[in-house]
Each structure stands twice: as structure tokens, then as C-alpha cells.
Enzyme design. Structure first.
Site, PDB file in Angstrom:
ATOM      1  N   LYS A  12      -5.942   0.676  10.879  1.00 32.27           N
ATOM      2  CA  LYS A  12      -5.238  -0.561  11.210  1.00 32.27           C
ATOM      3  C   LYS A  12      -6.147  -1.506  12.005  1.00 32.27           C
ATOM      4  O   LYS A  12      -6.231  -2.697  11.687  1.00 32.27           O
ATOM      5  CB  LYS A  12      -3.938  -0.247  11.983  1.00 32.27           C
ATOM      6  CG  LYS A  12      -2.957   0.587  11.144  1.00 32.27           C
ATOM      7  CD  LYS A  12      -1.596   0.770  11.783  1.00 32.27           C
ATOM      8  CE  LYS A  12      -1.521   1.805  12.863  1.00 32.27           C
ATOM      9  NZ  LYS A  12      -1.669   3.195  12.402  1.00 32.27           N
ATOM     10  N   THR A  13      -6.838  -0.973  12.997  1.00 38.38           N
ATOM     11  CA  THR A  13      -7.749  -1.805  13.794  1.00 38.38           C
ATOM     12  C   THR A  13      -8.916  -2.291  12.936  1.00 38.38           C
ATOM     13  O   THR A  13      -9.307  -3.463  13.004  1.00 38.38           O
ATOM     14  CB  THR A  13      -8.290  -1.005  15.003  1.00 38.38           C
ATOM     15  OG1 THR A  13      -7.185  -0.478  15.720  1.00 38.38           O
ATOM     16  CG2 THR A  13      -9.132  -1.868  15.910  1.00 38.38           C
ATOM     17  N   ASP A  48      -2.143  -3.836  19.148  1.00 35.79           N
ATOM     18  CA  ASP A  48      -1.920  -2.453  18.744  1.00 35.79           C
ATOM     19  C   ASP A  48      -0.657  -1.938  19.436  1.00 35.79           C
ATOM     20  O   ASP A  48      -0.258  -2.474  20.475  1.00 35.79           O
ATOM     21  CB  ASP A  48      -3.149  -1.625  19.177  1.00 35.79           C
ATOM     22  CG  ASP A  48      -3.290  -0.358  18.358  1.00 35.79           C
ATOM     23  OD1 ASP A  48      -2.504  -0.151  17.405  1.00 35.79           O
ATOM     24  OD2 ASP A  48      -4.201   0.434  18.665  1.00 35.79           O
ATOM     25  N   THR A  52       2.859   2.615  14.755  1.00 36.25           N
ATOM     26  CA  THR A  52       3.043   3.888  14.061  1.00 36.25           C
ATOM     27  C   THR A  52       4.501   4.020  13.628  1.00 36.25           C
ATOM     28  O   THR A  52       4.841   4.887  12.855  1.00 36.25           O
ATOM     29  CB  THR A  52       2.709   5.063  14.997  1.00 36.25           C
ATOM     30  OG1 THR A  52       3.387   4.862  16.232  1.00 36.25           O
ATOM     31  CG2 THR A  52       1.214   5.140  15.254  1.00 36.25           C
ATOM     32  N   ARG A 106     -10.573   8.630  11.012  1.00 37.76           N
ATOM     33  CA  ARG A 106     -11.018   8.790  12.403  1.00 37.76           C
ATOM     34  C   ARG A 106     -11.336  10.266  12.684  1.00 37.76           C
ATOM     35  O   ARG A 106     -12.304  10.578  13.375  1.00 37.76           O
ATOM     36  CB  ARG A 106      -9.935   8.279  13.358  1.00 37.76           C
ATOM     37  CG  ARG A 106     -10.331   8.389  14.821  1.00 37.76           C
ATOM     38  CD  ARG A 106      -9.218   7.917  15.721  1.00 37.76           C
ATOM     39  NE  ARG A 106      -9.004   6.480  15.617  1.00 37.76           N
ATOM     40  CZ  ARG A 106      -7.865   5.880  15.947  1.00 37.76           C
ATOM     41  NH1 ARG A 106      -6.841   6.579  16.390  1.00 37.76           N
ATOM     42  NH2 ARG A 106      -7.746   4.574  15.836  1.00 37.76           N
TER      43      ARG A 106
END
Ligand code: ADE
Length: 344
Positions: A68-69, A113, A162, A221
Site C-alpha cells: 500500500k505504501t 496509513d 487493513t 515485506r
């Protein structure tokens, strides 16, 4: 209880954040996976650029660690605009947000975020900013209170969560574009591991990349984090080259099994099976048993176990499925009555 977990989808340190930045694809062309999101986003970007307008506000939702980032940075880069990043819990006072908003230029990106954790007053302050590109700022108190109407440049809010379900309707309705990010498949993760290895100038063979990808819980990640641990192991215990055997030995040492489950996942499954006879059991009871936060279980443990079919969520709680018994080498307790899945 917060504990460092090699397969946690959350960022575990500032240092990791810096490291990830070097591996982040700068453009959609270099982005691996999430094909439908990438395609829809590239159309939206191109259309906005053609019209010379800011992109509509975007909401990304899905489990942590899926990009997302990264996508927010790609958007800013594609729009040749500046990006300012913050998060729901970091914004405490309207004054903080006021400062950020008034510094945004035309088409700039504001990335928030964990937007589901915005305090209510900040969320309300954001509505006119998103809708009409203005903010109503109250100065002074009591009988001297004045509302100042401040116009803003046409920016793009890129928000990530989320839990799309826990956003209020007024906030959700102010986004124009919604993109759901899902877990990556093993081929995509392998490609990501190979790409990261190239950037890190680490030698890795196909099978080595596959071993890491298989244990990465569908999450880039985690793939990149496992790659670092395996690279260290390869440099200390071997020639520096990552092969399947090196990856396997390194990750075994870290307690990550061949499906990417770690100690917490196994404790979670063992508790459902051993203490609650396979479930159903409420997540609160599990959290108390494991001495973990409910949020940790819901955000960090369950999504991957659900996606892999190890557990299901039913009306009356969580239950362990056949693959969980198989994975833990436990005999299945009893045949199970068919049960309708429950989504919340
Ligand atoms: N690194 C982390 N996520 C990635 C992705 N989706 N594509 C390419 N490299 C990445």
C-alpha cells in the site's frame, strides 16, 4: 504483547523501513503482482495526467505488507508530485493536519496509513478538505472563537487500511477509487525475491528464491525480510550464494517452517486444537490463552491462516480445519458437520 516476529507482516523497525525503501519499485512497470490493481491504477493515472488534474482520492485496503505504501510513492512519482506521509494514530490535533494540508501543492499526495485509526475530530476535519479542498479552522476559544476558512490546493489523499469495514461511511464515501490488495502467489514472490537479490547484489539461484517465496506468507515485506536473514546466513556459513539448502537451513534456524508459519501461528493452531478441541472458539478467549492482543491475532495471524485454509471463521468462533491438523501432524478429532462460513 509486542514481540519481534520474523514473519510479522508489520514493519518491525525503522531500519527495516529504510532498507525497504531501496527495494521499493519506483514505477508501476517494475511492480510485480496485483495485476488488476496495477492495470486499473495505470489507467486512472494516465487519465488524470492527460487532463492535467489531480488523481481522485484513493483507498487501498488489505492485509499489511502487500504494497500500500509502495503504491502511494509510485502514484506521487507518476504524477511528478510531492508525497507527505503520516498515519491515523500519529494525527492527534487538528493543528497538525492543518499544517500538513496547507503545505500541499496542486496534485501532491497525502498518504495516511492506518486511516481506520484516525481520531473522530481529525476525520471530520478531513471531510471538507477531501470534498471541497478547504478547511474550517477554529481559532481562539469561547466568545473570541472564530472560524477561518482556508482554501487548499487540489491534492490527492491516498489512504491505507487493513480493515475497510471499520471506516465510517462518510469517510469511505469521499474516496473515488478503491483498490483491494490480496496476498501474492508463489511465482510473484519468487520474482520479487530475485529482483531484490539483484538490487542487493546477492547471488541466488531459482530454487533458493522459491524456498524463500514459499515461506513468505504471500507478503513481499516478509519475502524481503527473509531474504536478508538468508543472505546473512549464506555469508557466514557458506560462500555467500543462496541455494535451496542454504535458504532452508537459515529459515529453520529462525523457526519459520516450510509453509511460512512461525511459533505464534503454531501456538495459535495448537491452542484451538489442543485446548478448545478444534473450536469453535472466540478470538478473545484465544488472545487470553496466548497472552496476545486481539488486534495482533486479527491483523497479523489470522489473515494468512484463513487464506491458506488452516482455520475458518464461523458464527460461533474460530475453528481449525483439516490442513492445520495435517501440518501439525495431529490426528483429526472428529468428522465435522458442514458449517456456513461467516464473514464479518
Ligand atoms: N518489492 C516489494 N514489493 C514489490 C513488488 N510488488 N514488486 C516489485 N518489488 C517489490
Amino acid at each position: 504483547m509486542s514481540r519481534e516476529r520474523l514473519v510479522s507482516p508489520e514493519l518491525i523497525s525503522k531500519e527495516e523501513e529504510t532498507f525497504n525503501r531501496t527495494l521499493r519499485p519506483p514505477t508501476l512497470k517494475e511492480y510485480i503482482g496485483q495485476k488488476r490493481v496495477v492495470e486499473k491504477l495505470s489507467i486512472a493515472l494516465e487519465a488524470a495526467k492527460k487532463r492535467g488534474e489531480a488523481l481522485e482520492h484513493i483507498l487501498f485496503f488489505g492485509p499489511p505488507g502487500l504494497g500500500k505504501t509502495t503504491l502511494a510513492y509510485i502514484i506521487a512519482h507518476a504524477m511528478e508530485a510531492k508525497i507527505t506521509t503520516t498515519s491515523g494514530p500519529a494525527l492527534e490535533r487538528t493543528g497538525d493536519l492543518m499544517g500538513i494540508l496547507t503545505n500541499l501543492g496542486e496534485r501532491d499526495v497525502l498518504f495516511i496509513d492506518e486511516v481506520h485509526r484516525l481520531p473522530a475530530n481529525i476525520e471530520e476535519f478531513l471531510y471538507p478538505a477531501m470534498e471541497d479542498f478547504k478547511v474550517d479552522f477554529v481559532v481562539d476559544k469561547g466568545m473570541f472563537a472564530k472560524t477561518i476558512n482556508v482554501p487548499l490546493k487540489k491534492f490527492t489523499l491516498v489512504a491505507a487500511t487493513t480493515r475497510a469495514g471499520s471506516l465510517s461511511a462518510p469517510l469511505r464515501n469521499r474516496f473515488g477509487l478503491f483498490y483491494h490488495l490480496d496476498f501474492y502467489n508463489a511465482d510473484e514472490l519468487k520474482e520479487i525475491v530475485l529482483r531484490s537479490s539483484r538490487i542487493l547484489e546477492t547471488t541466488i539461484d531459482d530454487k533458493g528464491a522459491e524456498e524463500i517465496a514459499r515461506r513468505a506468507r504471500g507478503t513481499p515485506r516478509i519475502a524481503n525480510r527473509l531474504l536478508r536473514r538468508v543472505r546473512d546466513y549464506a555469508e557466514v556459513k557458506g560462500s555467500g550464494e543462496i541455494t535451496a539448502a542454504v535458504a532452508e537451513a537459515a529459515l529453520k534456524l529462525e523457526g519459520v517452517d516450510e509453509r511460512g508459519l512461525d511459533d505464534l501461528d503454531r501456538r495459535f493452531l495448537n491452542a484451538i486444537i489442543g485446548l478448545y478441541h478444534g473450536g469453535p472458539v472466540g478470538v478473545e478467549a484465544l488472545a487470553a490463552t496466548l497472552n496476545e492482543e486481539v488486534d495482533t491475532l486479527v491483523d497479523m495471524v489470522e489473515p494468512f491462516l484463513l487464506q491458506q485454509g488452516f482455520i475458518s471463521r464461523t458464527k460461533s468462533g474460530r475453528r481449525a480445519n483439516e490442513p492445520a491438523y495435517g501440518h501439525l501432524n495431529l490426528p483429526s478429532l472428529r468428522p465435522r458437520a458442514a458449517e456456513l462460513p461467516f464473514r464479518d
